[in-house]
Design a protein around this motif. Structure first.
Motif, PDB file in Angstrom:
ATOM      1  N   THR A   1       1.419   8.641  11.052  1.00  0.00           N
ATOM      2  CA  THR A   1       0.112   8.745  10.257  1.00  0.00           C
ATOM      3  C   THR A   1       0.701   8.987   8.862  1.00  0.00           C
ATOM      4  OG1 THR A   1       0.224  11.183  10.722  1.00  0.00           O
ATOM      5  CG2 THR A   1      -1.108   9.785  12.215  1.00  0.00           C
ATOM      6  N   GLU A   2       2.061   9.662   8.678  1.00  0.00           N
ATOM      7  CA  GLU A   2       2.881   9.987   7.499  1.00  0.00           C
ATOM      8  C   GLU A   2       2.852   8.574   6.677  1.00  0.00           C
ATOM      9  OE1 GLU A   2       3.575  11.389  10.238  1.00  0.00           O
ATOM     10  OE2 GLU A   2       3.596  13.492   9.882  1.00  0.00           O
ATOM     11  N   SER A   3       3.083   7.529   7.334  1.00  0.00           N
ATOM     12  CA  SER A   3       3.423   6.141   6.593  1.00  0.00           C
ATOM     13  C   SER A   3       2.018   5.822   5.981  1.00  0.00           C
ATOM     14  CB  SER A   3       3.903   5.334   7.573  1.00  0.00           C
ATOM     15  OG  SER A   3       5.110   5.577   8.137  1.00  0.00           O
ATOM     16  N   TYR A   4       1.010   5.895   6.697  1.00  0.00           N
ATOM     17  CA  TYR A   4      -0.268   5.276   6.359  1.00  0.00           C
ATOM     18  C   TYR A   4      -0.685   6.123   5.190  1.00  0.00           C
ATOM     19  CZ  TYR A   4       0.298   2.335  10.256  1.00  0.00           C
ATOM     20  OH  TYR A   4       0.799   1.474  11.152  1.00  0.00           O
ATOM     21  N   PHE A   5      -0.451   7.513   5.363  1.00  0.00           N
ATOM     22  CA  PHE A   5      -1.292   8.346   4.152  1.00  0.00           C
ATOM     23  C   PHE A   5      -0.348   7.965   2.958  1.00  0.00           C
ATOM     24  CE2 PHE A   5      -2.616  11.663   7.550  1.00  0.00           C
ATOM     25  CZ  PHE A   5      -3.836  11.373   7.138  1.00  0.00           C
ATOM     26  N   MET A   6       1.078   7.940   3.211  1.00  0.00           N
ATOM     27  CA  MET A   6       1.797   7.338   2.164  1.00  0.00           C
ATOM     28  C   MET A   6       1.253   6.249   1.343  1.00  0.00           C
ATOM     29  SD  MET A   6       5.626   5.639   2.212  1.00  0.00           S
ATOM     30  CE  MET A   6       4.622   4.153   2.698  1.00  0.00           C
ATOM     31  N   LYS A   7       0.925   5.205   2.106  1.00  0.00           N
ATOM     32  CA  LYS A   7       0.390   3.822   1.383  1.00  0.00           C
ATOM     33  C   LYS A   7      -1.202   4.179   0.759  1.00  0.00           C
ATOM     34  CE  LYS A   7       1.758   0.166   1.224  1.00  0.00           C
ATOM     35  NZ  LYS A   7       2.695  -0.423   0.448  1.00  0.00           N
ATOM     36  N   ALA A   8      -1.725   5.030   1.485  1.00  0.00           N
ATOM     37  CA  ALA A   8      -3.031   5.317   0.937  1.00  0.00           C
ATOM     38  C   ALA A   8      -2.853   5.964  -0.458  1.00  0.00           C
ATOM     39  CB  ALA A   8      -3.680   6.144   1.900  1.00  0.00           C
ATOM     40  N   TYR A   9      -2.268   6.742  -0.629  1.00  0.00           N
ATOM     41  CA  TYR A   9      -2.029   7.456  -1.943  1.00  0.00           C
ATOM     42  C   TYR A   9      -1.496   6.229  -2.990  1.00  0.00           C
ATOM     43  CZ  TYR A   9      -2.523  12.259  -0.505  1.00  0.00           C
ATOM     44  OH  TYR A   9      -2.945  13.537  -0.052  1.00  0.00           O
ATOM     45  N   GLU A  10      -0.646   5.585  -2.433  1.00  0.00           N
ATOM     46  CA  GLU A  10      -0.042   4.475  -3.229  1.00  0.00           C
ATOM     47  C   GLU A  10      -1.152   3.497  -3.758  1.00  0.00           C
ATOM     48  OE1 GLU A  10       3.232   2.936  -1.505  1.00  0.00           O
ATOM     49  OE2 GLU A  10       4.661   4.547  -1.996  1.00  0.00           O
ATOM     50  N   ASP A  36       6.686  10.836  -2.627  1.00  0.00           N
ATOM     51  CA  ASP A  36       7.299  12.167  -1.733  1.00  0.00           C
ATOM     52  C   ASP A  36       7.051  12.127  -0.415  1.00  0.00           C
ATOM     53  OD1 ASP A  36       7.726  13.403  -4.161  1.00  0.00           O
ATOM     54  OD2 ASP A  36       6.102  14.736  -4.270  1.00  0.00           O
ATOM     55  N   LEU A  37       5.899  11.398   0.110  1.00  0.00           N
ATOM     56  CA  LEU A  37       5.951  11.121   1.651  1.00  0.00           C
ATOM     57  C   LEU A  37       6.897  10.106   2.107  1.00  0.00           C
ATOM     58  CD1 LEU A  37       2.079  11.043   2.216  1.00  0.00           C
ATOM     59  CD2 LEU A  37       3.667  12.524   3.333  1.00  0.00           C
ATOM     60  N   ARG A  38       7.216   9.239   1.319  1.00  0.00           N
ATOM     61  CA  ARG A  38       8.197   8.221   1.741  1.00  0.00           C
ATOM     62  C   ARG A  38       9.501   8.835   1.804  1.00  0.00           C
ATOM     63  NH1 ARG A  38       7.129   4.658  -1.588  1.00  0.00           N
ATOM     64  NH2 ARG A  38       6.366   3.108  -0.168  1.00  0.00           N
ATOM     65  N   GLN A  39       9.735   9.758   1.140  1.00  0.00           N
ATOM     66  CA  GLN A  39      10.863  10.480   0.987  1.00  0.00           C
ATOM     67  C   GLN A  39      11.118  11.550   2.158  1.00  0.00           C
ATOM     68  OE1 GLN A  39      13.412   9.370  -0.835  1.00  0.00           O
ATOM     69  NE2 GLN A  39      15.047  10.893   0.087  1.00  0.00           N
ATOM     70  N   SER A  40      10.088  12.247   2.351  1.00  0.00           N
ATOM     71  CA  SER A  40       9.967  12.987   3.295  1.00  0.00           C
ATOM     72  C   SER A  40      10.131  12.206   4.793  1.00  0.00           C
ATOM     73  CB  SER A  40       8.846  13.652   3.654  1.00  0.00           C
ATOM     74  OG  SER A  40       8.635  14.778   4.565  1.00  0.00           O
ATOM     75  N   ILE A  41       9.408  11.125   4.998  1.00  0.00           N
ATOM     76  CA  ILE A  41       9.634  10.334   6.192  1.00  0.00           C
ATOM     77  C   ILE A  41      11.231  10.149   6.410  1.00  0.00           C
ATOM     78  CG2 ILE A  41       8.965   8.355   7.371  1.00  0.00           C
ATOM     79  CD1 ILE A  41       6.344   8.332   5.677  1.00  0.00           C
TER      80      ILE A  41
END
Length: 194
Positions: A1-10, A36-41
């Motif tokens: 889900t983190e990946s999809y949230f990352m893309k949603a923000y971008e 930040d999400l990409r880096q966290s992942i």
């Protein structure tokens, strides 16, 4: 889900810029959240002991035991998400065969013993990212295998089903799923055409 949230923000930041959204700081904030999400992942989910991203971050049971979730693994290797490095992508593809691959596709939660809608099943729609990564790596054998598995499942079941049993290739409900036929087309687009 983190990946999809990352893309949603971008995507939100990109859309806001295109439509002339006046809050420049808000656009920067959305873009920064995606970064930040990409880096966290990358930092929290990559498990070098297993050679793939786990379904939980460092400190979780999923990380410690190397639990693999197909949809999450797909998102991190899909080139359009820009998460996995080339070395990580290669490692994941190498581990795919012994970790999650079955004769009928990539098992969604291979570490789970029970059988239900998610466990013990293959969701063909979540394989386009693997086809994309295989294509980028020049792994024609894997691309062909993913396509052949989906064609066989469609022939066995006479239509596109959402969920395929990982052991038998048979489906038990929800026939005629358009999103799974779109998933099959995505295998061709991302796997064959890159």
């Amino acid at each position: 889900t983190e990946s999809y949230f990352m893309k949603a923000y971008e995507a939100t930041a990109a859309i806001a810029k295109v439509i002339g959204f006046s809050e420049k700081e808000t656009i920067k904030k959305w873009r920064r959240r995606g970064q930040d999400l990409r880096q966290s992942i990358r930092e929290q989910y990559w498990n070098s002991d297993y050679g793939y991203f786990t379904s939980g971050p460092k400190g979780s049971e999923a990380f410690e035991k190397g639990f693999w979730e197909t949809s999450g693994e797909e998102s991190v290797i899909w080139r359009k998400f820009h998460i996995a490095s080339e070395k990580q992508r290669s490692s994941i593809l190498e581990r795919l065969e012994d970790t999650a691959m079955t004769a009928y596709g990539i098992k969604l939660f291979p570490y789970r013993k029970e059988k239900n809608h998610f466990c013990g099943s293959v969701w063909g729609v979540w394989q386009a990212g693997f086809a994309s990564a295989a294509s980028a790596s020049g792994d024609v054998v894997l691309v062909k295998k993913l396509l052949a598995q989906q064609m066989r499942a469609c022939l066995i079941n006479k239509t596109f089903y959402e969920v395929i049993d990982a052991d038998t290739g048979k489906a038990w409900r929800w026939p005629g799923q358009l999103w799974n036929s779109a998933g099959f087309i995505s295998l061709i687009i991302y796997g064959v055409f890159g």
